[in-house]
Design an enzyme around this catalytic site. Structure first.
Site, PDB file in Angstrom:
ATOM      1  N   CYS A  84     -11.162  -2.791   3.042  1.00 44.02           N
ATOM      2  CA  CYS A  84     -10.419  -3.760   2.370  1.00 44.02           C
ATOM      3  C   CYS A  84      -9.288  -3.148   0.915  1.00 44.02           C
ATOM      4  CB  CYS A  84     -11.486  -4.452   1.421  1.00 44.02           C
ATOM      5  SG  CYS A  84     -12.272  -5.994   2.679  1.00 44.02           S
ATOM      6  N   ILE A 144       0.974  -1.872   0.214  1.00 42.19           N
ATOM      7  CA  ILE A 144       0.237   0.397  -0.095  1.00 42.19           C
ATOM      8  C   ILE A 144       0.580   1.287   0.251  1.00 42.19           C
ATOM      9  CG2 ILE A 144      -0.579   0.102   2.479  1.00 42.19           C
ATOM     10  CD1 ILE A 144      -2.666   0.768   0.182  1.00 42.19           C
ATOM     11  N   ASP A 174      -1.945   1.668  10.175  1.00 44.97           N
ATOM     12  CA  ASP A 174      -3.442   1.114  10.123  1.00 44.97           C
ATOM     13  C   ASP A 174      -4.329   0.104   8.917  1.00 44.97           C
ATOM     14  OD1 ASP A 174      -4.584   1.786  12.772  1.00 44.97           O
ATOM     15  OD2 ASP A 174      -5.000   3.809  12.090  1.00 44.97           O
ATOM     16  N   PRO A 225      -5.188 -15.298   8.767  1.00 43.75           N
ATOM     17  CA  PRO A 225      -6.443 -15.160   7.853  1.00 43.75           C
ATOM     18  C   PRO A 225      -8.041 -15.588   8.253  1.00 43.75           C
ATOM     19  CG  PRO A 225      -4.506 -15.635   7.336  1.00 43.75           C
ATOM     20  CD  PRO A 225      -4.599 -16.035   9.048  1.00 43.75           C
ATOM     21  N   LYS A 275      -1.883  -2.194  17.062  1.00 47.40           N
ATOM     22  CA  LYS A 275      -2.664  -1.158  15.932  1.00 47.40           C
ATOM     23  C   LYS A 275      -3.547  -0.166  16.800  1.00 47.40           C
ATOM     24  CE  LYS A 275      -2.883  -3.215  11.183  1.00 47.40           C
ATOM     25  NZ  LYS A 275      -3.390  -3.058  10.224  1.00 47.40           N
ATOM     26  N   PRO A 309       3.970  -7.154  10.823  1.00 48.79           N
ATOM     27  CA  PRO A 309       4.592  -7.748  12.232  1.00 48.79           C
ATOM     28  C   PRO A 309       5.878  -6.104  12.606  1.00 48.79           C
ATOM     29  CG  PRO A 309       4.941  -8.766   9.615  1.00 48.79           C
ATOM     30  CD  PRO A 309       4.221  -8.292   9.782  1.00 48.79           C
ATOM     31  N   SER A 344      12.072  -6.053  -7.930  1.00 55.59           N
ATOM     32  CA  SER A 344      10.915  -5.333  -7.940  1.00 55.59           C
ATOM     33  C   SER A 344      11.158  -4.201  -6.692  1.00 55.59           C
ATOM     34  CB  SER A 344      10.199  -6.082  -7.568  1.00 55.59           C
ATOM     35  OG  SER A 344       9.982  -6.500  -6.076  1.00 55.59           O
ATOM     36  N   PRO A 381      17.804  -0.102   4.429  1.00 54.67           N
ATOM     37  CA  PRO A 381      19.541  -0.323   2.513  1.00 54.67           C
ATOM     38  C   PRO A 381      19.083  -1.306   1.686  1.00 54.67           C
ATOM     39  CG  PRO A 381      19.935  -0.127   5.378  1.00 54.67           C
ATOM     40  CD  PRO A 381      18.387  -0.606   5.196  1.00 54.67           C
ATOM     41  N   PRO A 403      22.072  -7.326  -0.709  1.00 53.27           N
ATOM     42  CA  PRO A 403      22.077  -9.233  -1.666  1.00 53.27           C
ATOM     43  C   PRO A 403      20.475  -9.098  -1.710  1.00 53.27           C
ATOM     44  CG  PRO A 403      23.830  -8.794  -0.073  1.00 53.27           C
ATOM     45  CD  PRO A 403      23.055  -7.690   0.387  1.00 53.27           C
TER      46      PRO A 403
HETATM   47  N1  LIG Z   1      -7.516  -3.762   4.754  1.00 54.46           N
HETATM   48  C1  LIG Z   1      -6.723  -4.472   4.035  1.00 54.46           C
HETATM   49  O1  LIG Z   1      -7.331  -5.075   3.274  1.00 54.46           O
HETATM   50  C2  LIG Z   1      -4.973  -4.864   4.349  1.00 54.46           C
HETATM   51  C3  LIG Z   1      -3.961  -5.822   3.239  1.00 54.46           C
HETATM   52  C4  LIG Z   1      -3.154  -6.131   3.558  1.00 54.46           C
HETATM   53  C5  LIG Z   1      -2.123  -4.936   4.411  1.00 54.46           C
HETATM   54  N2  LIG Z   1      -3.160  -4.359   5.163  1.00 54.46           N
HETATM   55  C6  LIG Z   1      -2.660  -2.904   5.905  1.00 54.46           C
HETATM   56  O2  LIG Z   1      -1.682  -1.832   5.937  1.00 54.46           O
HETATM   57  C7  LIG Z   1      -0.396  -1.579   6.499  1.00 54.46           C
HETATM   58  C8  LIG Z   1       0.537  -2.234   5.582  1.00 54.46           C
HETATM   59  O3  LIG Z   1       0.594  -3.642   4.791  1.00 54.46           O
HETATM   60  P1  LIG Z   1       1.840  -4.124   3.963  1.00 54.46           P
HETATM   61  O4  LIG Z   1       0.954  -5.510   3.573  1.00 54.46           O
HETATM   62  O5  LIG Z   1       1.727  -2.732   2.422  1.00 54.46           O
HETATM   63  O6  LIG Z   1       2.846  -4.226   3.870  1.00 54.46           O
HETATM   64  P2  LIG Z   1       3.923  -4.590   3.199  1.00 54.46           P
HETATM   65  O7  LIG Z   1       3.730  -4.324   1.686  1.00 54.46           O
HETATM   66  O8  LIG Z   1       4.736  -6.130   3.536  1.00 54.46           O
HETATM   67  O9  LIG Z   1       5.371  -4.078   3.660  1.00 54.46           O
HETATM   68  C9  LIG Z   1       5.616  -2.685   4.256  1.00 54.46           C
HETATM   69  C10 LIG Z   1       6.230  -2.248   3.933  1.00 54.46           C
HETATM   70  O10 LIG Z   1       7.327  -2.544   5.040  1.00 54.46           O
HETATM   71  C11 LIG Z   1       8.265  -2.656   5.490  1.00 54.46           C
HETATM   72  N3  LIG Z   1       9.554  -3.607   6.611  1.00 54.46           N
HETATM   73  C12 LIG Z   1       8.850  -5.354   6.318  1.00 54.46           C
HETATM   74  N4  LIG Z   1       9.995  -5.440   7.157  1.00 54.46           N
HETATM   75  C13 LIG Z   1      10.825  -4.576   7.725  1.00 54.46           C
HETATM   76  C14 LIG Z   1      11.543  -4.498   8.604  1.00 54.46           C
HETATM   77  N5  LIG Z   1      11.846  -5.116   9.383  1.00 54.46           N
HETATM   78  N6  LIG Z   1      12.306  -3.105   8.481  1.00 54.46           N
HETATM   79  C15 LIG Z   1      11.410  -1.948   8.286  1.00 54.46           C
HETATM   80  N7  LIG Z   1      10.619  -1.576   7.208  1.00 54.46           N
HETATM   81  C16 LIG Z   1      10.203  -3.140   6.943  1.00 54.46           C
HETATM   82  C17 LIG Z   1       8.320  -3.043   3.315  1.00 54.46           C
HETATM   83  O11 LIG Z   1       9.962  -2.436   3.345  1.00 54.46           O
HETATM   84  P3  LIG Z   1      10.451  -3.404   2.017  1.00 54.46           P
HETATM   85  O12 LIG Z   1      10.162  -2.777   0.696  1.00 54.46           O
HETATM   86  O13 LIG Z   1      11.965  -3.056   2.631  1.00 54.46           O
HETATM   87  O14 LIG Z   1      10.802  -5.307   2.716  1.00 54.46           O
HETATM   88  C18 LIG Z   1       7.456  -2.541   2.868  1.00 54.46           C
HETATM   89  O15 LIG Z   1       8.450  -1.059   2.784  1.00 54.46           O
HETATM   90  C19 LIG Z   1      -0.507  -2.709   7.649  1.00 54.46           C
HETATM   91  O16 LIG Z   1      -1.425  -1.866   8.688  1.00 54.46           O
HETATM   92  C20 LIG Z   1      -1.263  -4.063   7.260  1.00 54.46           C
HETATM   93  O17 LIG Z   1      -2.168  -4.830   8.203  1.00 54.46           O
HETATM   94  C21 LIG Z   1      -4.070  -3.947   5.192  1.00 54.46           C
END
Ligand SMILES: NC(=O)c1ccc[n+]([C@@H]2O[C@H](COP(=O)([O-])OP(=O)(O)OC[C@H]3O[C@@H](n4cnc5c(N)ncnc54)[C@H](OP(=O)(O)O)[C@@H]3O)[C@@H](O)[C@H]2O)c1
Length: 320
Positions: A158, A19, A116, A263, A137, A91, A48, A40, A43
């Protein structure tokens, strides 16, 4: 460099995420100087992600490489911006306490939007595994309030492409579609690009300061049966609807080991209990389509057309 009137400098944590990338693009499109605090490159960085960072640089996004543990670096970054939006992965939700600490140290942030992007967690009571998920959260919301940081909490509902991919599996030729519960509960599906645009508007909107904003446009409220029927109409196919009864979902939520029990508990909350529509939005509550009537939400009908012509890729961390 002089800034255009009406723009804010926006820092996004998690800007490389599913998102987060839409927030970054929407922020740039709206003319805000945009900053991304990202891990940062190394490797293990996915190709993407490297492509995405190239795209960001090409549209003048400032990328600051750092870890969430680097307090001083985060404080120094915060001092260059006005608004902070977090779209960190689930996480990393507890790690946002580090962002809150840094915001307090920096002392200049006008608005914080924590990660959120889902249901209105202060208003629903789902099955225990999802409840524990939401509790993390909620803790971030309470810590933000306790620190006296101006905030906006978002109930984006969603993420539409994410859920259409999961429910209708448009990339897959199977003729069956799973229906959770009786398929009648209404859910709210909002297209990711729109969530990006609305969140940037909300983050800059004085009316949304220290408020919760729900994204619940009328055109995006739909049941599973309605969604499947609309997809049948568009594809000219007929799908076999395979039902998962509520009792089976509850049982799975009790017997699957964590985090696999989350899930099914989320699906139960959204599609069986209808939690996204279980509370009323009153006159004085903030709802995005009412706040910005001049902006058009992509309807579910239009979104399914996108799936027919140029299907968005599924998220890597989807339910399956
Ligand atoms: N309502 C819905 O349908 C829905 C669906 C999905 C998610 N969500 C919510 O949307 C939010 C974002 O979720 P998402 O699915 O977009 O997340 P995501 O794509 O898995 O990752 C989001 C970001 O977190 C970073 N990240 C992961 N591990 C990290 C770490 N150890 N240290 C620093 N940054 C880290 C990732 O960096 P990298 O790119 O470097 O990995 C990425 O920029 C969450 O609150 C989730 O619960 C809602």
């Amino acid at each position: 460099m002089a800034r255009q009137a009406g723009t804010s400098r926006i820092l996004i944590f998690g800007g490389t995420g599913y998102i987060g990338r839409h927030l970054v693009r929407a922020s740039v499109s709206a003319g805000h100087p945009t900053y991304v605090y990202a891990r940062p490159a190394g490797p293990q960085t996915r190709p993407s992600n490297l492509d995405l960072c190239r795209e960001f640089r090409s549209i003048s996004v400032h990328i600051i490489e750092g870890e969430l543990e680097e307090h001083e670096k985060i404080v120094a970054t915060l001092k260059q911006v006005d608004i902070v939006i977090s779209a960190l992965a689930y996480p990393q939700v507890p790690d946002q306490l580090k962002i809150i600490d840094a915001i307090v140290s920096a002392g200049n942030i006008k608005r914080f939007l924590p990660s959120d992007f889902g249901c209105e967690e202060d208003k629903i009571m789902p099955l225990p595994p999802f409840q524990e998920f939401l509790e993390k959260k909620r803790k971030i919301r309470r810590a933000t309030e306790a620190a006296g940081i101006p905030f906006t909490f978002i109930a984006a509902n969603c993420l539409a492409a994410y859920f259409v991919n999961f429910l209708l599996h448009p990339h897959d030729p199977r003729d069956d579609i799973v229906v959770y519960g009786d398929g009648e509960a209404k859910a709210v599906l909002n297209y990711e690009e729109d969530i990006g645009k609305y969140t940037i508007r909300v983050a800059n909107d004085p009316r949304a300061c220290n408020r919760i904003v729900t994204y619940r446009p009328k055109s995006n409220i739909i049941s599973q049966h309605e969604l499947i029927s609309l997809w049948e109409e568009k594809t000219g196919r007929t799908f076999k609807r395979v039902y998962v009864p509520e009792e089976d979902m509850v049982k799975l939520s009790q017997t699957l080991p964590p985090p696999e029990n989350i899930p099914v508990s989320i699906l139960h909350s959204i599609f069986v209990k209808g939690d996204l529509m279980s509370y009323k939005i009153n006159e004085d509550d903030l709802e995005a389509s009412r706040l910005y009537p001049e902006m058009q939400f992509t309807t579910i009908d239009q979104l399914l057309d996108v799936f027919l012509t140029d299907p968005p890729e599924p998220a890597t961390a989807a339910f399956e």
